[in-house]
Design a protein around this motif. Structure first.
Motif, PDB file in Angstrom:
ATOM      1  N   LEU A   1       0.872  -1.187   0.000  1.00 36.62           N
ATOM      2  CA  LEU A   1       0.000   0.000   0.000  1.00 36.62           C
ATOM      3  C   LEU A   1       0.903   1.228   0.000  1.00 36.62           C
ATOM      4  N   LEU A   2       0.844   1.994  -1.068  1.00 35.61           N
ATOM      5  CA  LEU A   2       1.724   3.154  -1.195  1.00 35.61           C
ATOM      6  C   LEU A   2       0.910   4.437  -1.169  1.00 35.61           C
ATOM      7  N   GLU A   3       1.396   5.398  -0.425  1.00 34.06           N
ATOM      8  CA  GLU A   3       0.691   6.687  -0.373  1.00 34.06           C
ATOM      9  C   GLU A   3       0.820   7.375  -1.721  1.00 34.06           C
ATOM     10  N   ALA A   4      -0.284   7.898  -2.189  1.00 34.78           N
ATOM     11  CA  ALA A   4      -0.279   8.471  -3.538  1.00 34.78           C
ATOM     12  C   ALA A   4      -1.246   9.643  -3.623  1.00 34.78           C
ATOM     13  N   GLU A   5      -1.060  10.393  -4.694  1.00 36.06           N
ATOM     14  CA  GLU A   5      -1.874  11.590  -4.908  1.00 36.06           C
ATOM     15  C   GLU A   5      -2.612  11.455  -6.237  1.00 36.06           C
ATOM     16  N   VAL A   6      -3.821  11.974  -6.259  1.00 39.80           N
ATOM     17  CA  VAL A   6      -4.569  12.001  -7.516  1.00 39.80           C
ATOM     18  C   VAL A   6      -4.509  13.428  -8.042  1.00 39.80           C
ATOM     19  N   ALA A   7      -3.858  13.604  -9.185  1.00 42.24           N
ATOM     20  CA  ALA A   7      -3.770  14.936  -9.795  1.00 42.24           C
ATOM     21  C   ALA A   7      -3.444  14.800 -11.273  1.00 42.24           C
ATOM     22  N   ASP A   8      -3.878  15.765 -12.045  1.00 38.13           N
ATOM     23  CA  ASP A   8      -3.584  15.802 -13.495  1.00 38.13           C
ATOM     24  C   ASP A   8      -3.920  14.492 -14.201  1.00 38.13           C
TER      25      ASP A   8
ATOM     26  N   GLY B   1      11.855 -20.896  -1.735  1.00 36.95           N
ATOM     27  CA  GLY B   1      11.659 -22.236  -2.285  1.00 36.95           C
ATOM     28  C   GLY B   1      11.179 -22.070  -3.709  1.00 36.95           C
ATOM     29  N   ALA B   2       9.888 -22.291  -3.931  1.00 40.36           N
ATOM     30  CA  ALA B   2       9.339 -22.132  -5.283  1.00 40.36           C
ATOM     31  C   ALA B   2       9.319 -20.661  -5.702  1.00 40.36           C
ATOM     32  N   ASP B   3       9.179 -19.781  -4.719  1.00 40.98           N
ATOM     33  CA  ASP B   3       9.089 -18.338  -4.991  1.00 40.98           C
ATOM     34  C   ASP B   3      10.251 -17.607  -4.340  1.00 40.98           C
ATOM     35  N   GLN B   4      10.380 -16.344  -4.719  1.00 41.98           N
ATOM     36  CA  GLN B   4      11.303 -15.474  -3.993  1.00 41.98           C
ATOM     37  C   GLN B   4      10.604 -14.127  -3.764  1.00 41.98           C
ATOM     38  N   LEU B   5      10.913 -13.542  -2.614  1.00 39.69           N
ATOM     39  CA  LEU B   5      10.342 -12.241  -2.290  1.00 39.69           C
ATOM     40  C   LEU B   5      11.370 -11.173  -2.622  1.00 39.69           C
ATOM     41  N   ALA B   6      11.022 -10.335  -3.590  1.00 38.09           N
ATOM     42  CA  ALA B   6      11.947  -9.286  -4.020  1.00 38.09           C
ATOM     43  C   ALA B   6      11.444  -7.955  -3.486  1.00 38.09           C
ATOM     44  N   ARG B   7      12.349  -7.206  -2.844  1.00 33.59           N
ATOM     45  CA  ARG B   7      11.982  -5.894  -2.309  1.00 33.59           C
ATOM     46  C   ARG B   7      12.595  -4.824  -3.195  1.00 33.59           C
ATOM     47  N   PHE B   8      11.740  -4.065  -3.870  1.00 33.61           N
ATOM     48  CA  PHE B   8      12.207  -3.044  -4.793  1.00 33.61           C
ATOM     49  C   PHE B   8      12.098  -1.658  -4.169  1.00 33.61           C
ATOM     50  N   ASP B   9      13.042  -0.823  -4.528  1.00 30.01           N
ATOM     51  CA  ASP B   9      13.040   0.556  -4.033  1.00 30.01           C
ATOM     52  C   ASP B   9      12.066   1.385  -4.873  1.00 30.01           C
ATOM     53  N   VAL B  10      11.043   1.928  -4.224  1.00 31.55           N
ATOM     54  CA  VAL B  10      10.130   2.807  -4.967  1.00 31.55           C
ATOM     55  C   VAL B  10      10.140   4.212  -4.356  1.00 31.55           C
ATOM     56  N   GLY B  11      11.262   4.552  -3.727  1.00 32.02           N
ATOM     57  CA  GLY B  11      11.430   5.917  -3.249  1.00 32.02           C
ATOM     58  C   GLY B  11      10.960   6.163  -1.830  1.00 32.02           C
ATOM     59  N   GLY B  12       9.858   5.551  -1.447  1.00 27.43           N
ATOM     60  CA  GLY B  12       9.305   5.799  -0.115  1.00 27.43           C
ATOM     61  C   GLY B  12      10.037   5.005   0.948  1.00 27.43           C
ATOM     62  N   PRO B  13       9.565   5.108   2.187  1.00 22.11           N
ATOM     63  CA  PRO B  13      10.214   4.381   3.275  1.00 22.11           C
ATOM     64  C   PRO B  13      10.041   2.865   3.139  1.00 22.11           C
TER      65      PRO B  13
END
Ligand SMILES: Nc1ncnc2c1ncn2[C@@H]1O[C@H](COP(=O)(O)OP(=O)(O)OP(=O)(O)O)[C@@H](O)[C@H]1O
Length: 379
Positions: free
Chosen positions: A247-254, A308-320
């Protein structure tokens, strides 16, 4: 026909000592229909056990009604409500044999001896406890003790069974087996079950419907699949799934929804109107893909964890917080490398940042299908 139970607009206050009473349930309503397995799910202290104890008649409500088979039972004492309860600690008498433990309630209710014997044999057979009837609880394994507690509920003949975290004292493997067995037994006997747990896996695997509770209130009532695919509140999205929805904080504009750090920027689909200015943009880890999806963007991989079958990847999207993706273990991923990841518009969830409510009309505008259609499409 098994019993049904319903809570209507229940408020519950606890009074301890001279302190002001504290309200622990706020306008709680839900029902378990005849033959239904309903799970009350929520974090510790949210009021699950209190709700169960109200149904059992072990607590009184200050407002609202409790109905069993359509009859208001607020004033009916616990002993006269036709139901049975299974507790987390099994509540077995250590000095009584397994047989005596199972039959205890029948004896108290002065059921005739031959009838007691008949019901005992039947229940022991059903739960595979026949070889242990002369033992004491201490001489049984955790799983066997759990079955004794269940046996005591079943032998009563009640078709409405309340269970408060009945599997939490078992190890993981046994718990998994008991989940399956319990569900099978409930179906075979057509029992109505109200089951309390804070374990979402139990809720998702066993329930016909889940009542998600938080802070003494009901957040959402739905079948597990709907709960996962269409959480109606951000709090539910945050609670269901492992790991839960991003859940990422976001703004609705333009004409766009853009995350605060600007990494994700999605044009608003046609037909969605009256969006709040501040939103939470949600996407499940399972719905993020590498180099696919109609919304793609570049980002850096912070860390990856192989499951195991999956991997959890943590990507940087700028926020904390990182954006967590659950990807197939076959993808070679390197910490610190840049990747192009994406998702489909229809897999985005949007919640009002202030109220936490799912934004109405969003799913129709994104072309997200209903859970029923999706299920069909996946075959
Ligand atoms: N007898 C009591 N007197 C005062 N407060 C109580 C009493 N029993 C429970 N509470 C409070 O009521 C709230 C709800 O408790 P409840 O046991 O129903 O939660 P729960 O969701 O079942 O939690 P858990 O999973 O930890 O059992 C908690 O804040 C708890 O501290």
């Amino acid at each position: 026909m098994s019993s049904s139970v319903e809570l209507r607009g229940i408020d519950k206050f606890y009074q301890s000592g001279r302190e002001e009473p504290t309200q622990v349930l706020f306008d709680v309503s839900f029902e378990a229909k005849s033959g239904e397995f309903v799970v009350l799910l929520g974090p510790s202290g949210c009021g699950k056990s209190t709700s169960l104890r109200l149904i059992a008649g072990l607590e009184d409500a200050q407002n609202g009604q409790i109905l069993i088979d359509g009859q208001v039972v607020n004033d009916v004492p616990a002993s006269r409500r036709k139901l049975a309860m299974v507790f987390q600690n099994y509540a077995l008498f250590p000095h009584l044999s397994i047989a005596e433990n199972i039959m205890f309630g029948l004896k108290v209710r002065r059921v005739e001896k031959s009838e007691r014997r008949r019901r005992l044999e039947q229940t022991a057979e059903l739960l595979e406890l026949t070889p242990y009837l002369d033992r004491r609880p201490a001489q049984l394994s955790g799983g066997q003790r759990q079955r004794v507690a269940l046996g005591r509920a079943l032998v009563s003949g009640a078709s409405l069974i309340l269970m408060d975290e009945p599997l939490s004292n078992l190890d993981a493997k046994l718990r998994q087996q008991m989940r399956v067995d319990l569900r099978q037994l409930q179906r075979d006997l057509g029992l109505t079950v109200v089951y309390v747990t804070h374990d979402q896996v139990e809720a998702m695997t066993m329930a016909d419907r889940v009542v998600v509770m938080r802070g003494g209130q009901v957040d959402q009532i739905d079948p597990p699949r709907t709960l996962f695919q269409r959480p109606t509140r951000a709090s539910v999205a945050r609670f269901i799934g492992s790991p839960p929805m991003n859940l990422l904080e976001a703004e609705v504009a333009d004409g766009h929804v853009a995350t605060d750090a600007g990494v994700i920027r999605v044009p608003l689909p046609a037909g969605v109107t009256e969006l709040p200015a501040r939103v939470l943009l949600g996407v499940r880890p399972e719905d993020i893909t590498l180099e696919a999806g109609d919304h793609q963007f570049e980002t850096t991989l912070k860390t990856v964890e192989l499951l195991g079958a999956d991997q959890l990847a943590r990507f940087d999207v700028g926020g904390p917080a990182p954006l967590i993706a659950r990807l197939h273990a076959n993808y070679p991923l390197d910490d610190g490398a840049r990747y192009r990841i994406g998702f489909r518009l229809q897999d985005l969830h949007l919640f009002d940042a202030e109220s936490g409510q799912r934004v109405p009309g969003w799913d129709a505008a994104t072309g997200a299908t209903t859970s029923e259609n999706r299920q069909f499409m996946k075959g």
